[in-house]
Design a protein around this motif. Sequence first.
Motif, PDB file in Angstrom:
ATOM      1  N   ARG A 207       0.825  -1.195   0.000  1.00  0.00           N
ATOM      2  CA  ARG A 207       0.000   0.000   0.000  1.00  0.00           C
ATOM      3  C   ARG A 207       0.866   1.255   0.000  1.00  0.00           C
ATOM      4  O   ARG A 207       1.955   1.272   0.558  1.00  0.00           O
ATOM      5  CB  ARG A 207      -0.909   0.010   1.233  1.00  0.00           C
ATOM      6  CG  ARG A 207      -2.075  -0.958   1.154  1.00  0.00           C
ATOM      7  CD  ARG A 207      -3.009  -0.741   2.311  1.00  0.00           C
ATOM      8  NE  ARG A 207      -4.204  -1.565   2.183  1.00  0.00           N
ATOM      9  CZ  ARG A 207      -5.260  -1.473   2.993  1.00  0.00           C
ATOM     10  NH1 ARG A 207      -5.251  -0.605   3.980  1.00  0.00           N
ATOM     11  NH2 ARG A 207      -6.306  -2.254   2.812  1.00  0.00           N
TER      12      ARG A 207
ATOM     13  N   HIS B  45     -15.098   2.481   5.274  1.00  0.00           N
ATOM     14  CA  HIS B  45     -14.114   2.683   6.341  1.00  0.00           C
ATOM     15  C   HIS B  45     -13.074   3.738   5.988  1.00  0.00           C
ATOM     16  O   HIS B  45     -12.146   3.978   6.771  1.00  0.00           O
ATOM     17  CB  HIS B  45     -13.410   1.360   6.643  1.00  0.00           C
ATOM     18  CG  HIS B  45     -12.731   0.746   5.453  1.00  0.00           C
ATOM     19  ND1 HIS B  45     -13.418   0.371   4.314  1.00  0.00           N
ATOM     20  CD2 HIS B  45     -11.424   0.445   5.203  1.00  0.00           C
ATOM     21  CE1 HIS B  45     -12.577  -0.132   3.434  1.00  0.00           C
ATOM     22  NE2 HIS B  45     -11.363  -0.088   3.948  1.00  0.00           N
ATOM     23  N   ARG B  46     -13.214   4.376   4.831  1.00  0.00           N
ATOM     24  CA  ARG B  46     -12.250   5.389   4.390  1.00  0.00           C
ATOM     25  C   ARG B  46     -12.930   6.746   4.266  1.00  0.00           C
ATOM     26  O   ARG B  46     -14.130   6.835   3.991  1.00  0.00           O
ATOM     27  CB  ARG B  46     -11.659   5.014   3.025  1.00  0.00           C
ATOM     28  CG  ARG B  46     -10.977   3.662   2.982  1.00  0.00           C
ATOM     29  CD  ARG B  46     -10.476   3.394   1.565  1.00  0.00           C
ATOM     30  NE  ARG B  46      -9.988   2.044   1.408  1.00  0.00           N
ATOM     31  CZ  ARG B  46      -8.754   1.647   1.693  1.00  0.00           C
ATOM     32  NH1 ARG B  46      -7.883   2.528   2.162  1.00  0.00           N
ATOM     33  NH2 ARG B  46      -8.387   0.392   1.522  1.00  0.00           N
TER      34      ARG B  46
ATOM     35  N   SER C 288      -7.800   0.542  -2.953  1.00  0.00           N
ATOM     36  CA  SER C 288      -7.375  -0.557  -2.074  1.00  0.00           C
ATOM     37  C   SER C 288      -5.882  -0.514  -1.780  1.00  0.00           C
ATOM     38  O   SER C 288      -5.425  -1.134  -0.811  1.00  0.00           O
ATOM     39  CB  SER C 288      -7.754  -1.905  -2.699  1.00  0.00           C
ATOM     40  OG  SER C 288      -6.926  -2.204  -3.809  1.00  0.00           O
TER      41      SER C 288
ATOM     42  N   THR D 276      -4.217   2.249  -1.062  1.00  0.00           N
ATOM     43  CA  THR D 276      -3.895   3.475  -0.336  1.00  0.00           C
ATOM     44  C   THR D 276      -4.193   3.350   1.147  1.00  0.00           C
ATOM     45  O   THR D 276      -5.085   2.599   1.566  1.00  0.00           O
ATOM     46  CB  THR D 276      -4.679   4.672  -0.888  1.00  0.00           C
ATOM     47  OG1 THR D 276      -6.084   4.450  -0.691  1.00  0.00           O
ATOM     48  CG2 THR D 276      -4.400   4.873  -2.367  1.00  0.00           C
ATOM     49  N   GLU D 277      -3.462   4.098   1.923  1.00  0.00           N
ATOM     50  CA  GLU D 277      -3.716   4.238   3.359  1.00  0.00           C
ATOM     51  C   GLU D 277      -3.444   5.697   3.706  1.00  0.00           C
ATOM     52  O   GLU D 277      -2.296   6.151   3.656  1.00  0.00           O
ATOM     53  CB  GLU D 277      -2.806   3.320   4.164  1.00  0.00           C
ATOM     54  CG  GLU D 277      -3.189   3.196   5.630  1.00  0.00           C
ATOM     55  CD  GLU D 277      -4.526   2.491   5.823  1.00  0.00           C
ATOM     56  OE1 GLU D 277      -5.351   3.027   6.596  1.00  0.00           O
ATOM     57  OE2 GLU D 277      -4.748   1.444   5.196  1.00  0.00           O
TER      58      GLU D 277
ATOM     59  N   THR E 104       1.227   4.694   1.585  1.00  0.00           N
ATOM     60  CA  THR E 104       0.778   5.321   2.824  1.00  0.00           C
ATOM     61  C   THR E 104       1.116   6.804   2.815  1.00  0.00           C
ATOM     62  O   THR E 104       2.223   7.202   2.449  1.00  0.00           O
ATOM     63  CB  THR E 104       1.425   4.647   4.042  1.00  0.00           C
ATOM     64  OG1 THR E 104       1.076   3.259   4.044  1.00  0.00           O
ATOM     65  CG2 THR E 104       0.954   5.284   5.341  1.00  0.00           C
TER      66      THR E 104
ATOM     67  N   ASN F 279     -16.194   1.297   0.195  1.00  0.00           N
ATOM     68  CA  ASN F 279     -15.110   1.724   1.076  1.00  0.00           C
ATOM     69  C   ASN F 279     -15.634   2.589   2.217  1.00  0.00           C
ATOM     70  O   ASN F 279     -15.173   3.724   2.412  1.00  0.00           O
ATOM     71  CB  ASN F 279     -14.050   2.475   0.273  1.00  0.00           C
ATOM     72  CG  ASN F 279     -13.276   1.565  -0.655  1.00  0.00           C
ATOM     73  OD1 ASN F 279     -12.291   0.953  -0.249  1.00  0.00           O
ATOM     74  ND2 ASN F 279     -13.722   1.462  -1.905  1.00  0.00           N
TER      75      ASN F 279
ATOM     76  N   GLU G 207     -14.686  -1.652   8.504  1.00  0.00           N
ATOM     77  CA  GLU G 207     -14.267  -2.173   7.214  1.00  0.00           C
ATOM     78  C   GLU G 207     -15.107  -3.390   6.854  1.00  0.00           C
ATOM     79  O   GLU G 207     -15.298  -4.277   7.693  1.00  0.00           O
ATOM     80  CB  GLU G 207     -12.791  -2.562   7.256  1.00  0.00           C
ATOM     81  CG  GLU G 207     -12.256  -3.046   5.924  1.00  0.00           C
ATOM     82  CD  GLU G 207     -10.757  -3.253   5.931  1.00  0.00           C
ATOM     83  OE1 GLU G 207     -10.213  -3.643   4.874  1.00  0.00           O
ATOM     84  OE2 GLU G 207     -10.127  -3.027   6.984  1.00  0.00           O
TER      85      GLU G 207
END
Length: 230
Positions: A4, A122-123, A90, A92-93, A6, A120, A225
């Motif tokens: 990912r 949870h984002r 997916s 990315t964080e 970040t 998504n 999530e």
Amino acid sequence: MVERFTSMTGITLLGGGELAPGQLERALAAAPDLLAVDGGADHALAAGLMPKWVSGDFDSISAHARQAIDPGRLFHTPDQDQTDFDKAVSLTEAPLVMAVGFTGARLDHTMAGMSTLLRNPHRRLVMDAGADLCFLAPPRLRLDLAEGVRFSLYPMGRLECDSSGLVWATRGLVFDPAGRLGTSNAVSAGPVELRPSAPLMLVMVPVVQMAPVLDGLRRAPVWPEPAPAR
């Protein structure tokens, strides 16, 4: 497997769709790490910007862009069961992801982008469509908006959504994409507060309201999530 990307500040995902003047600049002001998705790499180069990553199935990136970008920044994600937007999200964080270039002339791309928001919950993911911002309502949301601001609710499934601060109250109403919608509402007297019963309600407000929207989303909790699909 690709790790990912970040970011401690925010990520702008740039797709290959049409861009309005200033659209990319305002996204980067809020989320300064630029990742391009397929043909979005050409938009980035045209703006004099070098994306930190480029992902996608690479069916729309130009040969020029592939030559101009270091191969170490190119991440081929050929899975055809997901859109390039889904795959990029997916990877990315970040505390905020701004998405530009995923709407425009093609209605199917716009609708697919709205589904990505739904997948998504949870984002903190905001899609800039040029004139409007679109995002999934978190479990609780408070936005400091002025009286008269257009405020649209669009259900992506059956749910209730209690609210305050809107001209047309929503308490006790059951929303459904095949039934009752919540478009073309307006702020009666801010702040606006939302309490949806499920992660199924999209919010659409004019893009000039970006600052209070992002402030509200940063303060709001996120949904859990989703469990991986089997």
